[in-house]
Scaffold this motif. Structure first.
Motif, PDB file in Angstrom:
ATOM      1  N   ARG A 113      -2.527   1.056 -13.603  1.00  0.00           N
ATOM      2  CA  ARG A 113      -1.694   2.455 -13.652  1.00  0.00           C
ATOM      3  C   ARG A 113      -0.364   2.571 -14.237  1.00  0.00           C
ATOM      4  NH1 ARG A 113      -4.601   6.363 -13.184  1.00  0.00           N
ATOM      5  NH2 ARG A 113      -5.705   5.012 -14.410  1.00  0.00           N
ATOM      6  N   MET A 114       0.398   1.474 -14.169  1.00  0.00           N
ATOM      7  CA  MET A 114       1.469   1.578 -15.225  1.00  0.00           C
ATOM      8  C   MET A 114       1.262   1.880 -16.772  1.00  0.00           C
ATOM      9  SD  MET A 114       3.824  -1.448 -13.594  1.00  0.00           S
ATOM     10  CE  MET A 114       5.108  -1.375 -14.762  1.00  0.00           C
ATOM     11  N   GLY A 141       0.832  -1.179   0.046  1.00  0.00           N
ATOM     12  CA  GLY A 141       0.120  -0.222  -0.152  1.00  0.00           C
ATOM     13  C   GLY A 141       0.835   1.222   0.011  1.00  0.00           C
ATOM     14  N   PRO A 142       1.787   1.414   0.843  1.00  0.00           N
ATOM     15  CA  PRO A 142       2.479   2.776   1.040  1.00  0.00           C
ATOM     16  C   PRO A 142       3.432   3.132  -0.347  1.00  0.00           C
ATOM     17  CG  PRO A 142       2.721   1.569   2.931  1.00  0.00           C
ATOM     18  CD  PRO A 142       2.025   0.522   2.028  1.00  0.00           C
ATOM     19  N   ARG A 143       3.921   1.874  -0.878  1.00  0.00           N
ATOM     20  CA  ARG A 143       4.697   2.419  -2.405  1.00  0.00           C
ATOM     21  C   ARG A 143       3.671   2.448  -3.282  1.00  0.00           C
ATOM     22  NH1 ARG A 143       8.524  -2.673  -2.507  1.00  0.00           N
ATOM     23  NH2 ARG A 143       6.757  -3.331  -1.146  1.00  0.00           N
ATOM     24  N   PHE A 144       2.331   1.907  -3.549  1.00  0.00           N
ATOM     25  CA  PHE A 144       1.521   1.912  -4.527  1.00  0.00           C
ATOM     26  C   PHE A 144       0.993   3.322  -4.531  1.00  0.00           C
ATOM     27  CE2 PHE A 144      -2.814   2.020  -5.848  1.00  0.00           C
ATOM     28  CZ  PHE A 144      -2.562   1.883  -7.299  1.00  0.00           C
ATOM     29  N   PHE A 145       0.648   3.728  -3.501  1.00  0.00           N
ATOM     30  CA  PHE A 145      -0.158   5.115  -3.135  1.00  0.00           C
ATOM     31  C   PHE A 145       0.949   6.241  -3.343  1.00  0.00           C
ATOM     32  CE2 PHE A 145      -3.435   2.497  -1.656  1.00  0.00           C
ATOM     33  CZ  PHE A 145      -4.605   3.077  -2.292  1.00  0.00           C
ATOM     34  N   TYR A 146       2.163   6.071  -2.874  1.00  0.00           N
ATOM     35  CA  TYR A 146       3.358   7.026  -3.122  1.00  0.00           C
ATOM     36  C   TYR A 146       3.353   7.044  -4.548  1.00  0.00           C
ATOM     37  CZ  TYR A 146       8.009   9.039  -3.327  1.00  0.00           C
ATOM     38  OH  TYR A 146       9.337   9.723  -3.502  1.00  0.00           O
ATOM     39  N   GLY A 147       3.630   6.030  -5.351  1.00  0.00           N
ATOM     40  CA  GLY A 147       3.361   6.249  -6.755  1.00  0.00           C
ATOM     41  C   GLY A 147       2.340   7.109  -7.443  1.00  0.00           C
ATOM     42  N   LEU A 148       1.019   6.889  -6.622  1.00  0.00           N
ATOM     43  CA  LEU A 148      -0.235   7.264  -7.436  1.00  0.00           C
ATOM     44  C   LEU A 148       0.082   8.905  -7.033  1.00  0.00           C
ATOM     45  CD1 LEU A 148      -2.957   6.085  -8.452  1.00  0.00           C
ATOM     46  CD2 LEU A 148      -3.646   6.416  -5.982  1.00  0.00           C
ATOM     47  N   ALA A 149       0.687   9.292  -5.980  1.00  0.00           N
ATOM     48  CA  ALA A 149       0.918  10.827  -5.776  1.00  0.00           C
ATOM     49  C   ALA A 149       1.833  11.478  -6.649  1.00  0.00           C
ATOM     50  CB  ALA A 149       1.534  11.240  -4.171  1.00  0.00           C
ATOM     51  N   GLU A 181       7.334   9.111 -14.722  1.00  0.00           N
ATOM     52  CA  GLU A 181       8.438   8.225 -14.886  1.00  0.00           C
ATOM     53  C   GLU A 181       8.934   7.857 -13.663  1.00  0.00           C
ATOM     54  OE1 GLU A 181      13.389   8.355 -16.109  1.00  0.00           O
ATOM     55  OE2 GLU A 181      12.105  10.050 -16.476  1.00  0.00           O
ATOM     56  N   GLY A 182       8.817   8.487 -12.495  1.00  0.00           N
ATOM     57  CA  GLY A 182       9.105   8.185 -11.054  1.00  0.00           C
ATOM     58  C   GLY A 182       7.990   7.250 -10.426  1.00  0.00           C
ATOM     59  N   ALA A 183       6.578   7.613 -11.003  1.00  0.00           N
ATOM     60  CA  ALA A 183       5.693   6.652 -10.398  1.00  0.00           C
ATOM     61  C   ALA A 183       5.516   5.181 -11.204  1.00  0.00           C
ATOM     62  CB  ALA A 183       4.210   7.346 -10.946  1.00  0.00           C
ATOM     63  N   TYR A 184       6.244   5.229 -12.352  1.00  0.00           N
ATOM     64  CA  TYR A 184       6.263   3.933 -13.317  1.00  0.00           C
ATOM     65  C   TYR A 184       7.463   3.093 -12.693  1.00  0.00           C
ATOM     66  CZ  TYR A 184       6.654   0.642 -17.169  1.00  0.00           C
ATOM     67  OH  TYR A 184       6.462  -0.593 -17.961  1.00  0.00           O
ATOM     68  N   ARG A 185       8.561   3.836 -12.171  1.00  0.00           N
ATOM     69  CA  ARG A 185       9.518   3.149 -11.526  1.00  0.00           C
ATOM     70  C   ARG A 185       9.150   2.542 -10.190  1.00  0.00           C
ATOM     71  NH1 ARG A 185      12.920   7.522 -13.008  1.00  0.00           N
ATOM     72  NH2 ARG A 185      12.836   8.209 -10.892  1.00  0.00           N
ATOM     73  N   VAL A 186       8.586   3.268  -9.517  1.00  0.00           N
ATOM     74  CA  VAL A 186       8.160   2.842  -8.258  1.00  0.00           C
ATOM     75  C   VAL A 186       7.287   1.476  -8.442  1.00  0.00           C
ATOM     76  CG1 VAL A 186       6.664   3.218  -6.296  1.00  0.00           C
ATOM     77  CG2 VAL A 186       8.215   4.812  -6.797  1.00  0.00           C
ATOM     78  N   TRP A 187       6.399   1.594  -9.445  1.00  0.00           N
ATOM     79  CA  TRP A 187       5.321   0.444  -9.479  1.00  0.00           C
ATOM     80  C   TRP A 187       5.943  -0.531 -10.057  1.00  0.00           C
ATOM     81  CZ3 TRP A 187       1.526   4.509 -11.748  1.00  0.00           C
ATOM     82  CH2 TRP A 187       0.673   4.914 -10.767  1.00  0.00           C
ATOM     83  N   GLN A 188       6.932  -0.343 -10.996  1.00  0.00           N
ATOM     84  CA  GLN A 188       7.731  -1.542 -11.843  1.00  0.00           C
ATOM     85  C   GLN A 188       8.384  -2.395 -10.786  1.00  0.00           C
ATOM     86  OE1 GLN A 188      10.695  -0.554 -14.543  1.00  0.00           O
ATOM     87  NE2 GLN A 188       9.970  -1.938 -15.826  1.00  0.00           N
TER      88      GLN A 188
END
Length: 234
Positions: free
Chosen positions: A198-199, A156-164, A172-179
């Motif tokens: 989301r990716m 959850g924390p990393r997913f919603f961090y990417g969402l923010a 690009e930053g969100a994609y890396r986190v989710w990848q």
């Protein structure tokens, strides 16, 4: 109609106040009458006398927005946390009304009562981003890090961090986190489906230059032979 009445009453009051001084001079009286008529004409042309006198209500209606990605994805991915769920819903309602600062203040107060709720810290970080022109501020960063420490191993924390990050246009930053996160989440889980969707959405937005498509509610996609027990439980 109310605007016209107020304007006419103001003109009459002004005329009555200045009349004793202007009646001795016909030229001054004519000038005063012409000025008042010109003011009324200008109000009729530039003003909006026929509209109701409640601009704040009209502005509030314009600020109302549809649910953002956090509000759409949060119920399924974070579950319902009794009191925390109630506060999360109230904060989302404030953001929906265009009041992210109010949402952040509400969540900050809720955190004081329940400082170990990672869901509240996540929502607080997201509200801080929404209230700072979608920029990941140091305070928002700390809130997401705090959520991650409270729920180690939880996606959850990393997913919603990417969402923010995606909200602020940092695709690009969100994609890396989710990848990085996707490999650690079991296939068929709600998180796996949401991350993959989301990716794809941020990749499309980045490549086409179009706005990020809204997130749909996540749906699990069971895949054999993965057992149902392997799904991530928030």
């Amino acid at each position: 109609m109310g605007g016209w009445i107020a304007m006419i009453l103001l003109a009459l009051a002004l005329l009555a106040a200045l009349f004793p001084f202007a009646r001795r001079d016909k030229g001054a009286l004519q000038f005063l009458a012409a000025a008042l008529l010109l003011a009324l004409a200008g109000y009729a042309w530039q003003g909006r006398p026929d509209e109701p006198g409640s601009p704040k209500r009209a502005e509030a209606a314009l600020r109302e927005a549809a649910d953002d990605d956090f509000a759409v994805l949060r119920p399924a991915l974070l579950g319902r946390f009794e009191r925390a769920s109630h506060e999360l819903g109230r904060a989302e309602a404030e953001r929906r009304r265009g009041n992210p600062h109010g949402a952040a203040e509400l969540l900050q107060s809720a955190i004081r009562d329940n400082p170990r709720s990672y869901a509240l810290w996540l929502a607080y970080g997201y509200a801080l981003v929404a209230g700072s022109d979608d920029v990941m501020s140091p305070a928002a960063q700390l809130a997401f890090e705090r959520a991650d420490r409270l729920a180690p191993g939880n996606p959850g924390p990393r997913f919603f961090y990417g969402l923010a990050l995606a909200r602020g246009g940092n695709y690009e930053g969100a994609y890396r986190v989710w990848q990085d996160l996707l490999a650690s989440v079991p296939e068929g889980s709600l998180y796996h489906a949401a991350i993959a969707e989301r990716m794809q959405a941020v990749q499309q937005a980045a490549s086409t230059g179009t706005p990020l498509a809204p997130a749909p509610p996540p749906q699990a996609r069971p895949q054999s032979p993965a057992p149902a027990a392997a799904a991530v439980t928030p």
